[in-house]
Scaffold this motif. Structure first.
Motif, PDB file in Angstrom:
ATOM      1  N   ARG A 265      48.842  22.609  41.631  1.00  0.00           N
ATOM      2  CA  ARG A 265      50.258  22.488  41.209  1.00  0.00           C
ATOM      3  C   ARG A 265      50.636  22.565  39.736  1.00  0.00           C
ATOM      4  NH1 ARG A 265      49.185  20.215  46.032  1.00  0.00           N
ATOM      5  NH2 ARG A 265      50.695  20.225  47.692  1.00  0.00           N
ATOM      6  N   ARG A 266      49.756  21.840  38.829  1.00  0.00           N
ATOM      7  CA  ARG A 266      49.881  21.853  37.507  1.00  0.00           C
ATOM      8  C   ARG A 266      50.372  23.263  36.753  1.00  0.00           C
ATOM      9  NH1 ARG A 266      44.753  18.372  35.444  1.00  0.00           N
ATOM     10  NH2 ARG A 266      45.333  16.480  36.632  1.00  0.00           N
ATOM     11  N   ALA A 267      49.675  24.399  37.628  1.00  0.00           N
ATOM     12  CA  ALA A 267      50.110  25.714  36.925  1.00  0.00           C
ATOM     13  C   ALA A 267      51.556  26.115  36.714  1.00  0.00           C
ATOM     14  CB  ALA A 267      49.350  26.747  37.632  1.00  0.00           C
ATOM     15  N   ALA A 268      52.367  25.309  37.710  1.00  0.00           N
ATOM     16  CA  ALA A 268      53.708  25.440  37.762  1.00  0.00           C
ATOM     17  C   ALA A 268      54.543  25.095  36.269  1.00  0.00           C
ATOM     18  CB  ALA A 268      54.322  24.833  39.090  1.00  0.00           C
ATOM     19  N   TYR A 269      53.865  24.015  35.930  1.00  0.00           N
ATOM     20  CA  TYR A 269      54.488  23.582  34.826  1.00  0.00           C
ATOM     21  C   TYR A 269      54.836  24.828  33.666  1.00  0.00           C
ATOM     22  CZ  TYR A 269      53.644  18.715  35.388  1.00  0.00           C
ATOM     23  OH  TYR A 269      53.530  17.486  36.496  1.00  0.00           O
ATOM     24  N   TRP A 270      53.624  25.703  33.803  1.00  0.00           N
ATOM     25  CA  TRP A 270      53.946  27.076  32.929  1.00  0.00           C
ATOM     26  C   TRP A 270      54.754  28.039  33.582  1.00  0.00           C
ATOM     27  CZ3 TRP A 270      53.391  28.943  28.016  1.00  0.00           C
ATOM     28  CH2 TRP A 270      53.281  30.822  28.087  1.00  0.00           C
ATOM     29  N   ALA A 271      54.162  28.437  34.709  1.00  0.00           N
ATOM     30  CA  ALA A 271      54.748  29.593  35.325  1.00  0.00           C
ATOM     31  C   ALA A 271      56.265  29.620  35.976  1.00  0.00           C
ATOM     32  CB  ALA A 271      54.146  29.519  36.949  1.00  0.00           C
ATOM     33  N   TRP A 272      56.715  28.379  36.026  1.00  0.00           N
ATOM     34  CA  TRP A 272      57.971  28.236  36.217  1.00  0.00           C
ATOM     35  C   TRP A 272      59.090  27.552  35.151  1.00  0.00           C
ATOM     36  CZ3 TRP A 272      57.768  25.194  41.773  1.00  0.00           C
ATOM     37  CH2 TRP A 272      57.020  25.976  42.409  1.00  0.00           C
TER      38      TRP A 272
ATOM     39  N   TRP B 280      53.051  15.743  31.940  1.00  0.00           N
ATOM     40  CA  TRP B 280      54.329  16.197  32.102  1.00  0.00           C
ATOM     41  C   TRP B 280      55.146  15.762  30.858  1.00  0.00           C
ATOM     42  CZ3 TRP B 280      58.203  12.946  32.703  1.00  0.00           C
ATOM     43  CH2 TRP B 280      58.201  11.763  33.255  1.00  0.00           C
ATOM     44  N   GLU B 281      55.011  14.574  30.636  1.00  0.00           N
ATOM     45  CA  GLU B 281      56.010  13.878  29.491  1.00  0.00           C
ATOM     46  C   GLU B 281      56.273  14.524  28.235  1.00  0.00           C
ATOM     47  OE1 GLU B 281      52.195  11.406  29.309  1.00  0.00           O
ATOM     48  OE2 GLU B 281      53.395  12.396  30.784  1.00  0.00           O
ATOM     49  N   TRP B 282      55.188  15.288  27.843  1.00  0.00           N
ATOM     50  CA  TRP B 282      55.090  16.229  26.681  1.00  0.00           C
ATOM     51  C   TRP B 282      55.975  17.384  26.694  1.00  0.00           C
ATOM     52  CZ3 TRP B 282      53.252  14.446  22.338  1.00  0.00           C
ATOM     53  CH2 TRP B 282      52.554  13.496  22.197  1.00  0.00           C
ATOM     54  N   LEU B 283      56.733  17.592  27.967  1.00  0.00           N
ATOM     55  CA  LEU B 283      57.636  18.709  28.153  1.00  0.00           C
ATOM     56  C   LEU B 283      58.768  18.402  27.269  1.00  0.00           C
ATOM     57  CD1 LEU B 283      57.054  19.919  31.658  1.00  0.00           C
ATOM     58  CD2 LEU B 283      56.424  21.194  29.653  1.00  0.00           C
ATOM     59  N   GLY B 284      59.153  17.114  27.120  1.00  0.00           N
ATOM     60  CA  GLY B 284      60.194  16.824  26.290  1.00  0.00           C
ATOM     61  C   GLY B 284      60.274  17.340  24.876  1.00  0.00           C
ATOM     62  N   ILE B 285      59.050  17.618  24.443  1.00  0.00           N
ATOM     63  CA  ILE B 285      58.859  18.399  23.036  1.00  0.00           C
ATOM     64  C   ILE B 285      59.498  19.666  23.300  1.00  0.00           C
ATOM     65  CG2 ILE B 285      57.416  19.119  21.149  1.00  0.00           C
ATOM     66  CD1 ILE B 285      57.905  15.964  21.252  1.00  0.00           C
TER      67      ILE B 285
ATOM     68  N   ALA C 240      62.292  12.752  22.916  1.00  0.00           N
ATOM     69  CA  ALA C 240      61.146  13.377  23.315  1.00  0.00           C
ATOM     70  C   ALA C 240      60.141  12.379  23.253  1.00  0.00           C
ATOM     71  CB  ALA C 240      60.915  14.545  22.807  1.00  0.00           C
ATOM     72  N   VAL C 241      59.831  11.839  22.084  1.00  0.00           N
ATOM     73  CA  VAL C 241      58.736  10.915  21.491  1.00  0.00           C
ATOM     74  C   VAL C 241      58.988   9.548  22.464  1.00  0.00           C
ATOM     75  CG1 VAL C 241      57.894   9.497  19.756  1.00  0.00           C
ATOM     76  CG2 VAL C 241      58.416  11.842  19.354  1.00  0.00           C
ATOM     77  N   LEU C 242      60.104   9.044  22.535  1.00  0.00           N
ATOM     78  CA  LEU C 242      60.313   7.824  23.518  1.00  0.00           C
ATOM     79  C   LEU C 242      59.951   8.126  24.906  1.00  0.00           C
ATOM     80  CD1 LEU C 242      61.348   5.181  23.588  1.00  0.00           C
ATOM     81  CD2 LEU C 242      63.839   6.037  24.231  1.00  0.00           C
ATOM     82  N   LEU C 243      60.242   9.207  25.307  1.00  0.00           N
ATOM     83  CA  LEU C 243      59.789   9.430  26.495  1.00  0.00           C
ATOM     84  C   LEU C 243      58.383   9.694  26.691  1.00  0.00           C
ATOM     85  CD1 LEU C 243      60.214  10.638  29.879  1.00  0.00           C
ATOM     86  CD2 LEU C 243      60.298  12.759  28.651  1.00  0.00           C
TER      87      LEU C 243
ATOM     88  N   LEU D 151      52.873  27.081  23.450  1.00  0.00           N
ATOM     89  CA  LEU D 151      51.581  26.588  23.514  1.00  0.00           C
ATOM     90  C   LEU D 151      51.462  25.176  23.979  1.00  0.00           C
ATOM     91  CD1 LEU D 151      48.467  26.856  22.939  1.00  0.00           C
ATOM     92  CD2 LEU D 151      49.090  25.955  20.403  1.00  0.00           C
ATOM     93  N   LEU D 152      52.346  24.395  23.632  1.00  0.00           N
ATOM     94  CA  LEU D 152      52.506  22.935  24.259  1.00  0.00           C
ATOM     95  C   LEU D 152      52.610  23.251  25.742  1.00  0.00           C
ATOM     96  CD1 LEU D 152      52.486  20.020  23.276  1.00  0.00           C
ATOM     97  CD2 LEU D 152      55.092  20.217  23.507  1.00  0.00           C
ATOM     98  N   VAL D 153      53.501  23.882  26.207  1.00  0.00           N
ATOM     99  CA  VAL D 153      53.906  23.992  27.747  1.00  0.00           C
ATOM    100  C   VAL D 153      52.536  24.427  28.547  1.00  0.00           C
ATOM    101  CG1 VAL D 153      54.957  25.378  29.608  1.00  0.00           C
ATOM    102  CG2 VAL D 153      56.273  24.613  27.329  1.00  0.00           C
ATOM    103  N   ALA D 154      51.551  25.308  27.836  1.00  0.00           N
ATOM    104  CA  ALA D 154      50.524  25.491  28.712  1.00  0.00           C
ATOM    105  C   ALA D 154      49.520  24.423  28.558  1.00  0.00           C
ATOM    106  CB  ALA D 154      49.925  26.857  27.793  1.00  0.00           C
ATOM    107  N   LEU D 155      49.529  23.771  27.437  1.00  0.00           N
ATOM    108  CA  LEU D 155      48.339  22.570  27.470  1.00  0.00           C
ATOM    109  C   LEU D 155      48.885  21.478  28.567  1.00  0.00           C
ATOM    110  CD1 LEU D 155      47.858  22.498  23.588  1.00  0.00           C
ATOM    111  CD2 LEU D 155      46.396  23.209  25.127  1.00  0.00           C
TER     112      LEU D 155
END
Length: 485
Positions: free
Chosen positions: A232-239, A430-435, A463-466, A419-423
Motif C-alpha cells: 500500500r505504501r507505493a500509493a504514496y507515490w503512485a497517486w 507519511w508525515e513528511w508529505l507535508g514538506i 509541515a515541520v510541526l506535523l 524525491l521526498l515523495v518516493a522516499l
C-alpha cells in the motif's frame, strides 16, 4: 493520519476506493487543464488543495481494501493518475522546453554546454514552436530574443527594426544562459529527441516522464515486496498529485533521478558487497541526472561500520558521476556546469536575505547565521543517520536527511519534493508529505499574497510541526500500549 496496515475488507471497499481514485483523477484533469498560474493562482491553489485532500482520503480508503486487490488497484490508479498529466501542455513550468532544446542541439552534434539558446550561432536549429513570433510572444512565460543581423526566418526582426510577423521570443526560460543540467539528464534529452516524431513538440517529454513515473511505482512495489513491507505504501507515490503535475505535465527530469535513486537504495539495502556496489553505480547515475539525489547518499551509508562497505557505495557512485561528465568535458568548449553557479546565487542560497530560502531559520536567527546553522544542523542529522541508521533500510535515513534539508532550505520549487515523495513511499512515514505540500504552496499560493517569504515560513513551519507531532505520538504509542497491558 494514514497507517498502511493490512486490514480485512470486502468488495465494497474496493468499489469505494475506485470511486475516490476516479474523483482524484477528475480533479487532477481539471487542475492540469486550468491554466491559472499567471491568471488565477488563487483558484489553482484551491484545486491543488482539493487534489491533495482526495489523495489523503484515497489513502485512508486503501487501508480497508483486501490484500489481494491492493497491487492491481495501486497500479491501475498509477496509470490513471499519471495520464492526467498528458491532458495539457506544461502549465506551471517551462523547464521541459529547455530539455527539448538541449536534445535538439545535441542531435545536431553540438554540446549543449557551449551555447545559450539565444546565441545566433544556433539560429538554424530554432523550431517555431520553441521560438515563436508575433502575437505568440505576448504570453507571460515568453522570453524576448534580441536580434542581430538579418532575420533568420520569416517573422523575426532584424537590427534595423524591420519586422515580419513580429518580434522573436522563446518558451525557454533564461535563454541568455547555458544549460544547467548534468550529463545523464542530457543523454535522456538526446534520446527523447531522437525517438520523437516530427512535430511532436512537448508530448514526447511528457510521455517519457509518465513512463518513468510508472517505472518508479514498479520499483517501489518490487522493493516493498522483497522486504515484506505493505505494498500500500507505493500509493504514496503512485497517486500523489505532485507526480502528474510535476513529473508528467511539467515533465521535470527529476523523475529520472528519482527512479535511479529508488533503484540504487533498493540495491544498497542488500547485505552482499556486490549488490551494494551496483547500488552505488545507480546512485551515481542519479546524482549525474539532477545533483539533488546526492542528498540520499548518507542514507545509503546508514549504520555502516566498515570502511570497505562505505567505499563499495561511494567509489562506484563517484566513478559513474565522473565518467558521465567526461564525454561532455571532452566535447565542450565551455564549462559543463553551465549556469549552476548563477542559479545558486539567483535562488538566494549564498545570500539568505535575497529570497525566501532558509525561511524558518530566518524567523529566529539573523540572516548571516542561517547558512552556518543549516550546515551544522545537517551535519548533525547526517551523523545520526551514519551512526544509528539501519543498513537494511537505507531509505529511512535518506528520508530523514532529505526531509530536514528541505525543511531548513525551504525550496520554492514544488518539483524538488518528488524525491521526498518516493522516499516516503519506501519508508512509510507519511508525515513528511507535508514538506511536499509546502512546495506548491510557496510556488503557486505565494503568487496570491505577493510574498513567497511569508508563505514559505508558514507552509514549511506547519509541515515541520506535523513531522514533530507525529514523531512524538509514534514514540509514545508503544509505551502507552505497554502500560495498558
Amino acid at each position: 493520519m494514514v497507517n498502511l496496515r493490512t486490514s480485512p475488507g470486502v468488495c465494497p471497499a474496493s468499489a469505494r476506493l475506485a470511486a475516490l481514485v476516479a474523483a482524484l483523477v477528475a480533479a487532477l484533469v481539471w487542475t492540469v487543464r486550468h491554466d491559472g498560474y499567471f491568471t488565477d493562482p488563487a483558484g489553482l491553489s484551491w484545486w491543488y488543495a482539493a487534489c491533495w485532500a482526495l489523495f489523503a482520503v484515497a489513502l485512508l480508503a486503501l487501508r480497508r481494501v483486501p490484500a489481494a486487490a491492493v497491487v492491481p488497484l495501486v497500479l491501475a490508479g498509477a496509470v490513471a493518475v499519471a495520464a492526467t498529466g498528458l491532458v495539457a501542455p506544461p502549465r506551471t513550468s517551462t523547464d521541459s522546453y529547455r530539455y527539448a532544446w538541449d536534445g535538439r542541439v545535441q542531435s545536431a552534434g553540438i554540446s549543449p554546454y557551449d551555447h545559450a539558446p539565444q546565441d545566433p550561432a544556433l539560429g538554424r536549429l530554432r523550431d517555431p514552436w520553441l521560438f515563436p513570433t508575433g502575437a505568440a510572444c505576448a504570453g507571460p512565460d515568453r522570453a524576448r530574443i534580441p536580434q542581430t543581423g538579418a532575420p533568420e526566418r520569416p517573422g523575426t526582426t532584424d537590427t534595423a527594426g524591420n519586422t515580419g510577423a513580429g518580434r522573436l521570443c522563446t518558451r525557454i526560460n533564461r535563454p541568455a544562459v547555458h544549460t544547467i543540467y548534468p550529463p545523464v539528464a542530457e543523454v535522456y534529452f538526446l534520446a527523447v529527441d531522437r525517438l520523437s516524431p516530427a512535430g511532436a513538440r512537448h508530448k514526447p517529454l511528457q510521455t517519457g516522464a509518465g513512463l518513468l513515473s510508472l517505472a518508479v511505482t514498479g520499483a517501489l512495489l518490487l522493493i516493498l515486496r522483497r522486504r515484506g513491507s505493505d505494498p500500500r505504501r507505493a500509493a504514496y507515490w503512485a497517486w500523489c498529485p505532485a507526480v502528474p503535475v510535476e513529473a508528467v505535465n511539467n515533465a521535470h527530469v527529476d523523475v529520472l533521478g528519482v527512479l535511479l535513486a529508488v533503484a540504487g537504495l533498493g540495491l544498497v539495502a542488500a547485505p552482499a558487497l556486490g549488490r551494494r556496489a551496483c547500488g552505488g553505480l545507480v546512485l551515481g547515475a542519479a546524482v549525474a541526472t539532477k545533483l539533488m539525489p546526492a542528498v540520499v547518499l548518507p542514507g545509503a551509508l546508514s549504520g555502516v561500520r566498515r570502511v570497505r562497505d562505505a567505499v563499495a557505495v561511494l567509489l562506484p557512485a563517484a566513478v559513474v558521476t565522473v565518467l558521465a561528465y567526461l564525454p561532455y568535458v571532452l566535447l565542450s568548449h565551455g564549462s559543463v556546469f553551465g549556469y549552476l553557479g548563477g542559479y545558486v546565487a539567483e535562488e538566494g542560497y549564498e545570500d539568505p536575505s535575497a529570497g525566501s530560502r532558509y525561511a524558518l531559520l530566518r524567523l529566529v536567527l539573523p540572516d548571516a547565521w542561517a547558512l552556518p546553522v543549516l550546515l551544522a544542523a545537517m551535519a548533525g542529522v547526517t551523523g545520526y543517520v551514519l551512526w544509528r541508521g539501519d543498513p537494511r533500510r537505507p531509505w529511512s535515513g535518506a528520508l530523514l536527511v532529505t526531509g530536514w534539508a528541505f525543511a531548513l532550505l525551504t525550496p520554492g520549487y514544488s518539483w524538488y519534493a518528488l524525491l521526498l515523495v518516493a522516499l516516503v513511499a519506501l519508508d512509510g512515514r507519511w508525515e513528511w508529505l507535508g514538506i511536499a505540500v509546502a512546495g506548491p504552496a510557496v510556488y503557486v499560493t505565494g503568487r496570491v499574497f505577493g510574498s513567497r517569504e511569508a508563505v514559505s515560513a508558514t507552509a514549511y513551519g506547519l509541515a515541520v510541526l506535523l513531522v514533530l507531532v507525529v514523531t512524538v505520538v509514534r514514540r509514545r504509542a508503544p509505551r502507552t500500549i505497554g502500560r495498558r497491558r
